[in-house]
Scaffold this motif. Structure first.
Motif, PDB file in Angstrom:
ATOM      1  N   LEU A 170       0.818  -1.212   0.000  1.00 51.61           N
ATOM      2  CA  LEU A 170       0.000   0.000   0.000  1.00 51.61           C
ATOM      3  C   LEU A 170       0.854   1.265   0.000  1.00 51.61           C
ATOM      4  O   LEU A 170       0.400   2.328  -0.414  1.00 51.61           O
ATOM      5  CB  LEU A 170      -0.922   0.023   1.233  1.00 51.61           C
ATOM      6  CG  LEU A 170      -2.171  -0.865   1.193  1.00 51.61           C
ATOM      7  CD1 LEU A 170      -2.848  -0.851   2.558  1.00 51.61           C
ATOM      8  CD2 LEU A 170      -3.134  -0.382   0.121  1.00 51.61           C
ATOM      9  N   ALA A 171       2.088   1.152   0.476  1.00 49.74           N
ATOM     10  CA  ALA A 171       2.978   2.315   0.540  1.00 49.74           C
ATOM     11  C   ALA A 171       3.189   2.939  -0.833  1.00 49.74           C
ATOM     12  O   ALA A 171       3.458   4.142  -0.942  1.00 49.74           O
ATOM     13  CB  ALA A 171       4.324   1.910   1.146  1.00 49.74           C
ATOM     14  N   GLU A 172       3.048   2.140  -1.882  1.00 42.70           N
ATOM     15  CA  GLU A 172       3.266   2.644  -3.240  1.00 42.70           C
ATOM     16  C   GLU A 172       1.973   3.023  -3.954  1.00 42.70           C
ATOM     17  O   GLU A 172       2.014   3.711  -4.970  1.00 42.70           O
ATOM     18  CB  GLU A 172       4.014   1.589  -4.061  1.00 42.70           C
ATOM     19  CG  GLU A 172       5.420   1.329  -3.553  1.00 42.70           C
ATOM     20  CD  GLU A 172       6.183   0.382  -4.445  1.00 42.70           C
ATOM     21  OE1 GLU A 172       7.252   0.774  -4.940  1.00 42.70           O
ATOM     22  OE2 GLU A 172       5.726  -0.747  -4.655  1.00 42.70           O
ATOM     23  N   THR A 173       0.833   2.572  -3.420  1.00 44.65           N
ATOM     24  CA  THR A 173      -0.435   2.840  -4.099  1.00 44.65           C
ATOM     25  C   THR A 173      -1.360   3.764  -3.314  1.00 44.65           C
ATOM     26  O   THR A 173      -2.105   4.547  -3.896  1.00 44.65           O
ATOM     27  CB  THR A 173      -1.181   1.523  -4.382  1.00 44.65           C
ATOM     28  OG1 THR A 173      -1.419   0.837  -3.132  1.00 44.65           O
ATOM     29  CG2 THR A 173      -0.363   0.629  -5.303  1.00 44.65           C
ATOM     30  N   ASP A 174      -1.328   3.656  -1.979  1.00 45.13           N
ATOM     31  CA  ASP A 174      -2.193   4.477  -1.137  1.00 45.13           C
ATOM     32  C   ASP A 174      -1.463   4.744   0.179  1.00 45.13           C
ATOM     33  O   ASP A 174      -1.680   4.066   1.180  1.00 45.13           O
ATOM     34  CB  ASP A 174      -3.522   3.759  -0.878  1.00 45.13           C
ATOM     35  CG  ASP A 174      -4.566   4.668  -0.238  1.00 45.13           C
ATOM     36  OD1 ASP A 174      -4.168   5.657   0.422  1.00 45.13           O
ATOM     37  OD2 ASP A 174      -5.774   4.382  -0.365  1.00 45.13           O
ATOM     38  N   GLU A 175      -0.586   5.737   0.137  1.00 44.70           N
ATOM     39  CA  GLU A 175       0.279   6.009   1.282  1.00 44.70           C
ATOM     40  C   GLU A 175      -0.505   6.339   2.553  1.00 44.70           C
ATOM     41  O   GLU A 175      -0.150   5.876   3.639  1.00 44.70           O
ATOM     42  CB  GLU A 175       1.235   7.151   0.942  1.00 44.70           C
ATOM     43  CG  GLU A 175       2.302   7.388   1.996  1.00 44.70           C
ATOM     44  CD  GLU A 175       3.316   8.421   1.547  1.00 44.70           C
ATOM     45  OE1 GLU A 175       3.462   9.436   2.243  1.00 44.70           O
ATOM     46  OE2 GLU A 175       3.945   8.209   0.486  1.00 44.70           O
ATOM     47  N   ASN A 176      -1.574   7.112   2.422  1.00 42.52           N
ATOM     48  CA  ASN A 176      -2.366   7.484   3.601  1.00 42.52           C
ATOM     49  C   ASN A 176      -3.001   6.260   4.260  1.00 42.52           C
ATOM     50  O   ASN A 176      -3.010   6.137   5.486  1.00 42.52           O
ATOM     51  CB  ASN A 176      -3.452   8.490   3.214  1.00 42.52           C
ATOM     52  CG  ASN A 176      -2.874   9.847   2.854  1.00 42.52           C
ATOM     53  OD1 ASN A 176      -1.815  10.240   3.351  1.00 42.52           O
ATOM     54  ND2 ASN A 176      -3.554  10.574   1.985  1.00 42.52           N
ATOM     55  N   LYS A 177      -3.526   5.363   3.442  1.00 39.97           N
ATOM     56  CA  LYS A 177      -4.139   4.143   3.976  1.00 39.97           C
ATOM     57  C   LYS A 177      -3.083   3.263   4.626  1.00 39.97           C
ATOM     58  O   LYS A 177      -3.319   2.641   5.669  1.00 39.97           O
ATOM     59  CB  LYS A 177      -4.852   3.381   2.852  1.00 39.97           C
ATOM     60  CG  LYS A 177      -5.629   2.166   3.348  1.00 39.97           C
ATOM     61  CD  LYS A 177      -6.392   1.510   2.204  1.00 39.97           C
ATOM     62  CE  LYS A 177      -7.171   0.293   2.710  1.00 39.97           C
ATOM     63  NZ  LYS A 177      -7.937  -0.358   1.601  1.00 39.97           N
ATOM     64  N   PHE A 178      -1.909   3.229   4.000  1.00 34.81           N
ATOM     65  CA  PHE A 178      -0.824   2.423   4.555  1.00 34.81           C
ATOM     66  C   PHE A 178      -0.410   2.928   5.937  1.00 34.81           C
ATOM     67  O   PHE A 178      -0.291   2.148   6.889  1.00 34.81           O
ATOM     68  CB  PHE A 178       0.376   2.460   3.607  1.00 34.81           C
ATOM     69  CG  PHE A 178       1.614   1.831   4.188  1.00 34.81           C
ATOM     70  CD1 PHE A 178       1.697   0.468   4.371  1.00 34.81           C
ATOM     71  CD2 PHE A 178       2.693   2.616   4.570  1.00 34.81           C
ATOM     72  CE1 PHE A 178       2.825  -0.120   4.918  1.00 34.81           C
ATOM     73  CE2 PHE A 178       3.823   2.038   5.119  1.00 34.81           C
ATOM     74  CZ  PHE A 178       3.895   0.668   5.286  1.00 34.81           C
ATOM     75  N   ILE A 179      -0.197   4.233   6.042  1.00 37.54           N
ATOM     76  CA  ILE A 179       0.213   4.811   7.333  1.00 37.54           C
ATOM     77  C   ILE A 179      -0.871   4.596   8.375  1.00 37.54           C
ATOM     78  O   ILE A 179      -0.579   4.291   9.545  1.00 37.54           O
ATOM     79  CB  ILE A 179       0.537   6.306   7.164  1.00 37.54           C
ATOM     80  CG1 ILE A 179       1.791   6.470   6.296  1.00 37.54           C
ATOM     81  CG2 ILE A 179       0.749   6.974   8.513  1.00 37.54           C
ATOM     82  CD1 ILE A 179       2.135   7.899   5.953  1.00 37.54           C
ATOM     83  N   ALA A 180      -2.142   4.730   7.981  1.00 34.71           N
ATOM     84  CA  ALA A 180      -3.252   4.510   8.916  1.00 34.71           C
ATOM     85  C   ALA A 180      -3.251   3.076   9.431  1.00 34.71           C
ATOM     86  O   ALA A 180      -3.530   2.826  10.619  1.00 34.71           O
ATOM     87  CB  ALA A 180      -4.579   4.827   8.231  1.00 34.71           C
TER      88      ALA A 180
END
Length: 304
Positions: free
Chosen positions: A131-141
């Motif tokens: 997810l870090a490469e596709t949806d950084e905000n979701k990954f951090i959450a």
């Protein structure tokens, strides 16, 4: 055209020690956020007869990393990149910005930490890392949701740090396969506790691993600098897609070879039975609650 070695976090510590080992036929560019530290390091490198340059850079910001990469490219061919400043889930831009400007036969070395090895594998959200490469905000959450299971602020920060270093390890491996066919080698290094000012501050809480190392001591910056320089050497061409654990044996001492260290001197002082999620336990997970003088979680006492 000369070859260029770039070292983020090159103003001090193992980054600077690696810079000191730069072959004199190469240009070395050190970067960091503190200008005064960079200038002091630059003076040391020039006294060694190296062609060295300093460039202020914040590796958490894409534009700053891009500017560093372009500056290095203006000096020659970028051959080696050592990310001694570290890479976290919010800092995955560093290899990407450099790899765009690198050619076949070049090397990227990322620095992780032996803390990446200390969390139980079932607790690491590795499946969420892409997810870090596709949806950084979701990954951090997702990562924050995991760390919020721990109530103690110090332990929460420690877990976030361990997750970030485990991510570095994973991301370096992924990058090795993404960039391998371009002839760019990627590898990571996970050091243990190092005898720097920061390391001495961490010794109070994280120093328990020292007793499990082969020589029962902290690492030296020059030792880790040499390890970094060796990994970044183009002659190590078949070393890719792996993490090199350089912690004096601490992790494997803890897991296997010294886990019964001083067993004869130990007496059972406390037995904790803590199963499941308890509604009467502030809604948290008992196994992640800090106990004892050093605020270790219960799994620290049981998982090994």
């Amino acid at each position: 055209m000369k070859n260029v070695l770039v070292i983020t976090g090159g103003g001090s510590g193992m980054g600077l020690e690696a810079a000191k080992l730069t072959p004199k036929e190469k240009i070395v560019v050190i970067s960091g956020r503190t200008e005064s530290k960079l200038q002091n390091a630059l003076k040391e490198l020039k006294e060694l007869g190296l062609e060295a340059y300093a460039f202020a850079c914040d590796t958490s910001k894409r534009e700053s990393v891009k500017a560093l990469a372009e500056y290095a490219k203006s000096l020659g061919e970028i051959k080696n990149v050592i990310n001694a400043a570290g890479v976290s889930p919010a800092m995955h831009v560093t290899p990407e910005e450099f790899s765009k400007l690198m050619n076949h036969g070049s090397v990227i070395v990322d620095v992780s930490s032996n803390s990446a090895y200390t969390l139980p594998s079932f607790f690491i959200p590795k499946k969420k890392y892409p997810l870090a490469e596709t949806d950084e905000n979701k990954f951090i959450a997702t990562i924050l949701k995991k760390t919020n299971l721990v109530k103690d602020p110090y332990m929460k920060n420690g877990m976030a740090y361990a997750f970030s270093k485990n991510f570095v390890w994973w991301y370096a491996q992924k990058s090795a396969f993404d960039l391998g066919l371009k002839g760019i080698r990627v590898v990571s290094l996970s050091p243990g506790l190092i005898g720097t000012s920061m390391g001495n501050l961490e010794k109070e809480s994280g120093g328990f691993l020292i007793a499990f190392s082969a020589e029962e001591r902290m690492g030296k910056t020059e030792e880790l600098g040499y390890a970094l320089a060796t990994l970044a050497d183009e002659r190590n061409g078949y070393l890719a897609g792996v993490d090199v654990l350089c912690d004096g044996g601490s992790v494997y001492g803890l897991k296997e070879f010294k886990k019964y260290k001083k067993k004869d001197d130990m007496k059972t002082a406390l037995v904790i039975m803590a199963a499941g999620i308890g509604s009467r336990f502030s809604g948290g997970i008992k196994q992640l609650a800090p106990v004892g003088l050093n605020k270790k979680i219960i799994m620290d006492y049981s998982i090994h």
